[in-house]
Design an enzyme around this catalytic site. Structure first.
Site, PDB file in Angstrom:
ATOM      1  N   LYS A 199     -30.067 -31.214 -11.257  1.00 28.62           N
ATOM      2  CA  LYS A 199     -30.728 -29.937 -10.935  1.00 28.62           C
ATOM      3  C   LYS A 199     -30.532 -29.641  -9.454  1.00 28.62           C
ATOM      4  O   LYS A 199     -30.256 -28.513  -9.051  1.00 28.62           O
ATOM      5  CB  LYS A 199     -32.218 -30.014 -11.290  1.00 28.62           C
ATOM      6  CG  LYS A 199     -32.969 -28.706 -11.163  1.00 28.62           C
ATOM      7  CD  LYS A 199     -33.537 -28.437  -9.785  1.00 28.62           C
ATOM      8  CE  LYS A 199     -34.305 -27.122  -9.751  1.00 28.62           C
ATOM      9  NZ  LYS A 199     -34.756 -26.754  -8.406  1.00 28.62           N
ATOM     10  N   HIS A 236     -39.959 -29.521   2.719  1.00 25.28           N
ATOM     11  CA  HIS A 236     -40.396 -28.410   1.879  1.00 25.28           C
ATOM     12  C   HIS A 236     -41.625 -27.734   2.453  1.00 25.28           C
ATOM     13  O   HIS A 236     -41.762 -26.527   2.430  1.00 25.28           O
ATOM     14  CB  HIS A 236     -40.791 -28.955   0.491  1.00 25.28           C
ATOM     15  CG  HIS A 236     -39.727 -28.752  -0.535  1.00 25.28           C
ATOM     16  ND1 HIS A 236     -39.387 -27.518  -0.992  1.00 25.28           N
ATOM     17  CD2 HIS A 236     -38.941 -29.638  -1.188  1.00 25.28           C
ATOM     18  CE1 HIS A 236     -38.423 -27.651  -1.892  1.00 25.28           C
ATOM     19  NE2 HIS A 236     -38.127 -28.933  -2.015  1.00 25.28           N
ATOM     20  N   GLU A 284     -35.527 -20.575  -3.608  1.00 28.27           N
ATOM     21  CA  GLU A 284     -36.237 -21.824  -3.259  1.00 28.27           C
ATOM     22  C   GLU A 284     -36.043 -22.183  -1.786  1.00 28.27           C
ATOM     23  O   GLU A 284     -34.904 -22.249  -1.309  1.00 28.27           O
ATOM     24  CB  GLU A 284     -35.696 -22.952  -4.157  1.00 28.27           C
ATOM     25  CG  GLU A 284     -36.424 -24.258  -3.978  1.00 28.27           C
ATOM     26  CD  GLU A 284     -35.930 -25.351  -4.938  1.00 28.27           C
ATOM     27  OE1 GLU A 284     -35.473 -25.012  -6.058  1.00 28.27           O
ATOM     28  OE2 GLU A 284     -36.004 -26.525  -4.559  1.00 28.27           O
ATOM     29  N   ASP A 334     -20.897 -16.236 -13.403  1.00 30.23           N
ATOM     30  CA  ASP A 334     -21.704 -16.523 -14.589  1.00 30.23           C
ATOM     31  C   ASP A 334     -22.298 -17.926 -14.421  1.00 30.23           C
ATOM     32  O   ASP A 334     -21.704 -18.921 -14.832  1.00 30.23           O
ATOM     33  CB  ASP A 334     -20.796 -16.434 -15.826  1.00 30.23           C
ATOM     34  CG  ASP A 334     -21.543 -16.701 -17.116  1.00 30.23           C
ATOM     35  OD1 ASP A 334     -22.673 -17.215 -17.056  1.00 30.23           O
ATOM     36  OD2 ASP A 334     -20.976 -16.412 -18.185  1.00 30.23           O
TER      37      ASP A 334
HETATM   38  C1  MEV Z   1     -35.497 -29.682  -6.028  1.00 38.73           C
HETATM   39  O1  MEV Z   1     -35.180 -28.352  -6.285  1.00 38.73           O
HETATM   40  C2  MEV Z   1     -34.290 -30.563  -6.170  1.00 38.73           C
HETATM   41  C3  MEV Z   1     -34.544 -32.061  -6.063  1.00 38.73           C
HETATM   42  O2  MEV Z   1     -35.575 -32.437  -6.973  1.00 38.73           O
HETATM   43  C4  MEV Z   1     -33.258 -32.754  -6.409  1.00 38.73           C
HETATM   44  C5  MEV Z   1     -33.363 -34.255  -6.568  1.00 38.73           C
HETATM   45  O3  MEV Z   1     -34.453 -34.760  -6.885  1.00 38.73           O
HETATM   46  O4  MEV Z   1     -32.317 -34.899  -6.408  1.00 38.73           O
HETATM   47  C6  MEV Z   1     -35.021 -32.447  -4.689  1.00 38.73           C
END
Ligand code: MEV
Length: 432
Positions: A271, A385, A84, A287
């Site tokens: 995430k 991004h 990513e 792992d």
């Molecule tokens: C994207 O890979 C991760 C984010 O969505 C994390 C977040 O929203 O805190 C930018």
């Protein structure tokens, strides 16, 4: 032989060429695709074939370096393996801001993992629990006999904890064996110990031992990391946008409260943390599925799923960020010893113990979360991004070398990042 099905016996016994021929026919792969599968990086077919079954190639991911990290006063260059865009840049940016206030303070607990033995058909659970308690020293000694090497290195089984659970299929007794696994991730040592003590537990409890397996919810093997992000450094990081440090911090605290009180947001928030943790884990041959499972279960331990991080203001009005999470990682007995790139990653990190690796990973997790909140609470993440996305689009349109940056910046400025526009710009550049 013409074949359309997936029922193939002894695929593992076939040579690489035979395996490739089968997959080629099944999926109608062309010559070029087969040649691409045959491109090995540092990991040869022989190594890959020992690490997993039925191997036909290796999957490659970019390996980047996160810069600026100062953790417990030590400088680190951090290898991160991820597909990513923006993740490595974001971690480096956050680490740069934290660096101005002495970086990250990290502390890992001793590396104690939990092994579980499930006992079913126990007639008197309370009595069984008491008997297990009485015999716990002998059970621990038995477990330790199964791994004298671990004991020699200062680790080994330490404690037994037992409880009964009510299930649809009746009461069960669950035994937790707590094992200090030192520099191992621990699954092999713990599983072997659980299998070793199971018979004895059956005798003591009068029940039947069924599952004997590690728990990935490593609540006794956690890392805590803290960092201060000063309002001055935050303000400077947004110089071109003229945002006040105090204002950025207030927005970030609102963002944090959102994650702390809403599981839909908490999931995405975590995430983002795992973007960093997993990227280091993959670079170092860990792992990462175990880490993911452990992290999310830990995030819901208090009965509601929430963020793994915490933010508040200190008395100077600077932003303090903290993370606490389980991190079961190992330096011995796993892919970190067999994957050539994982070995190099460990060397770049200069880590001496599994705990040190866990501390680095948690610091990256906090940095990643800080960076995401900083962007989301102010300009949004698409700007960052999109710059990298634009480069990918330029490449997809056929741009090469310097053309990529030229086309990407033009598309970003125009806020029109599309392959057809990239093709137009490429044609212009090539004077077509
Ligand atoms: C994207 O890979 C991760 C984010 O969505 C994390 C977040 O929203 O805190 C930018």
């Amino acid at each position: 032989m013409f074949m359309t099905g997936s029922e193939i016996s002894g695929f593992y016994k076939k040579s690489l060429e035979e395996r490739l021929a089968i997959v080629k026919e099944f999926a109608e792969l062309d010559k070029k695709e087969i040649e691409e599968l045959k491109q090995y990086g540092a990991m040869s077919f022989e190594i890959a074939d020992r690490m997993a079954e039925n191997v036909i190639g290796t999957q490659q991911l970019p390996l980047g370096i996160a810069t600026n990290f100062l953790i417990n006063g030590k400088d680190y260059l951090i290898p991160m393996s991820i597909e990513e865009p923006s993740v490595i840049a974001a971690a480096s940016k956050a680490a740069g801001i934290a660096r101005e206030t002495k970086g990250f303070k990290a502390e890992a607990s001793p590396p104690v993992m939990i092994g579980q033995v499930q006992l079913v058909n126990v007639k008197d659970c309370e009595k069984a629990i008491n008997e297990i308690k009485k015999n716990s020293r002998a059970i621990i000694d038995l477990a330790n006999k199964a791994d004298p090497v671990l004991v020699k290195f200062g680790g080994g089984a330490r404690k037994i904890k037992t409880q009964a659970i009510d299930t649809e299929r009746g009461k069960m007794v669950i035994v937790h064996l707590l094992v200090d696994v030192r520099d191992a991730m621990g699954a092999n040592a713990v599983n072997t110990m659980c299998e070793t003590i199971a018979l004895e537990l059956e005798k003591i409890s009068g029940g039947e031992a069924r599952l004997r397996i590690i728990s990935n919810l490593a609540i006794h093997r956690t890392v805590k990391v803290k960092a201060v992000f000063s309002k001055k450094a935050l303000e400077e990081s947004f110089k071109e946008r003229n945002l006040k440090g105090e204002e950025i911090i207030e927005h970030m605290l609102d963002a944090h409260q959102f994650a702390a009180n809403d599981c839909f947001r908490a999931c995405t928030n975590n995430k983002g943390i795992m973007n960093g943790v997993d990227a280091v884990a993959i670079a170092c041959g860990q792992d990462f599925r175990a880490l993911e499972a452990g992290a999310h279960a830990f995030a819901s331990l208090k009965g509601k799923y929430t963020t793994l991080t915490k933010y508040y203001k200190n008395k100077e009005g600077n932003l303090v960020g903290e993370i606490e999470m389980p991190l079961a990682v190992g330096l011995v007995g796993g892919a970190i010893k067999t994957s050539p790139v994982a070995k190099i990653s460990a060397k770049i990190l200069g880590i001496k113990t599994a705990n040190e690796l866990a501390e680095v990973m948690a610091a990256v997790g906090l940095a990643q979360n800080f960076a995401a909140l900083r962007a989301l609470a102010t300009e949004g993440i698409q700007r960052g991004h999109m710059g990298l996305h634009a480069k990918n689009i330029a490449v997809m349109a056929g741009a090469k070398g310097k053309q990529i940056d030229k086309i990407a910046s033009k598309m970003t400025a125009e806020k029109n990042i599309r392959v057809d526009r990239a093709k137009e710009l490429l044609n212009e550049l090539e004077g077509k």
